[in-house]
Write a protein that holds these residues in place. Structure first.
Motif, PDB file in Angstrom:
ATOM      1  N   PRO A  56      -6.130  -9.850  43.789  1.00 14.88           N
ATOM      2  CA  PRO A  56      -6.322 -10.638  45.021  1.00 14.88           C
ATOM      3  C   PRO A  56      -5.123 -11.508  45.395  1.00 14.88           C
ATOM      4  N   TYR A  60      -5.859 -10.090  49.177  1.00 15.91           N
ATOM      5  CA  TYR A  60      -6.703 -10.978  49.986  1.00 15.91           C
ATOM      6  C   TYR A  60      -6.253 -12.445  49.978  1.00 15.91           C
ATOM      7  N   TYR A 383     -13.264  -8.586  42.168  1.00 12.05           N
ATOM      8  CA  TYR A 383     -13.703  -9.598  43.122  1.00 12.05           C
ATOM      9  C   TYR A 383     -15.053 -10.187  42.733  1.00 12.05           C
ATOM     10  N   ASP A 384     -15.602 -10.970  43.643  1.00 12.65           N
ATOM     11  CA  ASP A 384     -16.844 -11.682  43.397  1.00 12.65           C
ATOM     12  C   ASP A 384     -18.000 -10.735  43.042  1.00 12.65           C
TER      13      ASP A 384
END
Lengths: 453, 76
Positions: A56, A60, A383-384
């Protein structure tokens, strides 16, 4: 209104934002990392842009790469979603200085409220009760000792610019003071580039209650009820509902009053949330401001019928909010269950391929599912862990609980572990059903379970 | 004798704690993998000396990706 919005996020929230854009015939540009290149939701965007590798930090969270995508797409606005760069003022500034509209509060407001001490100072100036403690950053270990001698233990030492549960430590006894001080300062230096910190007394058995608001540049601020977010695991919310089972109309009016005062004093425009802690004596204390769209916003949308993303777009486009406070109806009850790709007992992550997936039947009046998964797709380890949000509405809280139980029971995910069994366990508990719980509910349920084994 | 310590969970390498030449013991944390925002320890299953470090910070790991090669201590 806008012609094309770039969504600087991924997964369910990117998809959620696209839905409102499509409704208003606004073109969407989605971004994706290499890890997400096959994600099915990207097909719902008008254009897609690769912004880098899975890591990330290189995708992102990579301001340069995202700004390049904004320019390439010719987008006239950027929606940041939640998490990632959504509360990063440098990103907001970079968007604005590229001549593109930032869908969020003004960057200078974001920069100011990043400091929790600043927010505490504003709150105390406008007579909003804060959690007792210090306001200006602590200057030294000596000062920390002095303040503790005055206010007593236990206290939390918190970083002024901390976040995501990092840079918060409890001090239980005098012998810990130096160690905790040094540790928190170290985290501040490494993770946040600032060692400023402050003290808060520990609120015993708190409930986490927050107010969603919308404000525009004419100074109008509308509150959309409160959300009860006390059901948490690892300091992260898992079930949210609106309204709170403990907030009475009189208290709601005070919370709205506090929210308006803070919003005006901060010069905030857009959608946001003020978080409060409620003590077991029923006293409310301002905790922090969330300067973004929140994960749990659908609870409020279901309760009020307002599309919060649409309101964000209108305010960002310079329009005034079309509704007034008296137009806001808080009818029935809405609950959201967050489904995480995790072991429901140990909370250890469970990424991998979803081999089988069956959704409960959607019913636009009573059941909404926000997600970005499909059968055969993989839940990324990068990611989450949030994979879906199941949101229900019904006339009463008990009916809503039953409806959510039905939906979660019909929701089948195979191949990875999910928190669905934990969500159901919480909903089935006496404490939850009676509305008699605080932030330690899950811990308490686990303890009780072990006792009976 | 050599042994490879591999990732037991997918994710990004958060840190590699040991360096070449370090003596490690069974049960010791040798690296941290960041999986879904949670940091998880990679544990050595052997006693030995680090011969080679293959993984570095931010590398993408699958289950079974080799991280470290150990030169095992000879059994006395």
């Amino acid at each position: 209104m806008f012609n094309k919005i770039l969504i600087a996020n991924r997964g369910e929230i990117a998809r959620r934002i696209m839905r409102t854009c499509q409704e208003f015939k606004i073109k969407t540009a989605a971004i994706y990392s290499d890890a997400d290149k096959d994600a099915f939701y990207l097909q719902e965007a008008d254009e897609i842009y690769n912004i880098g590798p899975a890591n990330p930090l290189k995708s992102y969270l990579n301001i340069e790469a995202i700004i390049a995508a904004v320019k390439k797409a010719g987008a006239d606005a950027v929606h940041p979603g939640y998490g990632f760069l959504s509360e990063n003022y440098s990103f907001a500034e970079a968007v604005v200085s590229s001549g593109v509209t930032w869908i969020g509060p003004p960057p200078d407001v974001m920069r100011a409220i990043e400091s929790k001490c600043y927010c505490r100072e504003i709150a105390s100036r406008v007579n909003v009760p804060i959690i007792p403690g210090t306001i200006a950053p602590l200057g030294s270990l000596d000062e920390l000792h002095k303040v503790i001698a005055e206010i007593g233990l236990p206290v939390f030492l918190k970083l002024d610019k901390g976040g995501g549960g990092k840079g918060i430590e409890v001090i239980q006894d005098m012998a810990q003071i130096r160690d905790v001080w040094e540790r928190v300062l170290r985290v501040g230096m490494v993770a946040f580039g600032s060692t400023d910190c402050y003290l808060e007394t520990q609120i015993i058995n708190p409930r986490h209650i927050e107010v969603q608001f919308l404000s525009d540049n004419s100074g109008k601020c509308i509150c959309l009820g409160e959300r009860e977010c006390s059901t948490q695991r690892k300091h992260q919310k898992i079930i949210e509902e609106s309204l709170s089972p403990v907030v009475e109309e009189k208290e709601r009016r005070s919370l709205y009053e506090y929210t308006r005062k803070l919003v005006v004093a901060m010069g905030y425009e857009g959608a946001g949330t003020i978080e409060f802690l409620r003590s077991d004596k029923g006293e409310f204390h301002f905790m922090e401001v969330n300067a973004r769209l929140q994960v749990e916003h659908p609870v409020t949308e279901f309760l009020t019928g307002i599309d919060i993303v649409k309101s964000q777009l209108e305010v960002a486009a310079g329009e005034n909010l079309s509704m007034n406070q008296e137009d806001i109806m808080l009818e029935g009850h809405a609950i959201e269950a967050r489904i995480y790709a995790e072991d429901p007992v140990s909370f250890s992550p469970s990424p991998g391929k979803i081999s089988k997936l069956r959704f409960p039947e959607i019913d636009s009046r009573h059941l909404r599912i926000d997600h970005a998964i499909e059968e055969g797709s993989s839940v990324s380890p990068y990611y989450d862990p949030l994979i879906a949000k199941v949101i229900v509405w019904d006339a009463t809280r008990m009916k809503a609980i039953r409806r959510l139980e039905e939906a979660l029971t019909a929701f089948k995910v195979e191949g990875i572990k999910t928190t669905i069994p934990l969500n159901l366990q919480i909903l089935a508990s006496k404490e939850y059903r009676e509305g008699d719980f605080n932030t330690s509910l899950i811990e308490k349920l686990f303890k009780e379970e072990h006792k009976t084994v | 004798m050599e042994a490879t310590i591999s990732a037991n969970i997918p994710g990004l390498v958060g840190r590699v704690i040991v360096s070449e030449g370090d003596q490690v013991s069974k049960g010791q944390t040798i690296a941290v993998i960041n999986c879904m925002k949670t940091e998880l320890a990679v544990i050595s299953e052997h006693d030995g000396k680090v011969k080679q470090v293959l993984a570095k910070e931010w590398d993408e790991m699958d289950v079974g990706s080799p991280m470290i090669i150990l030169e095992l201590n000879e059994v006395e």
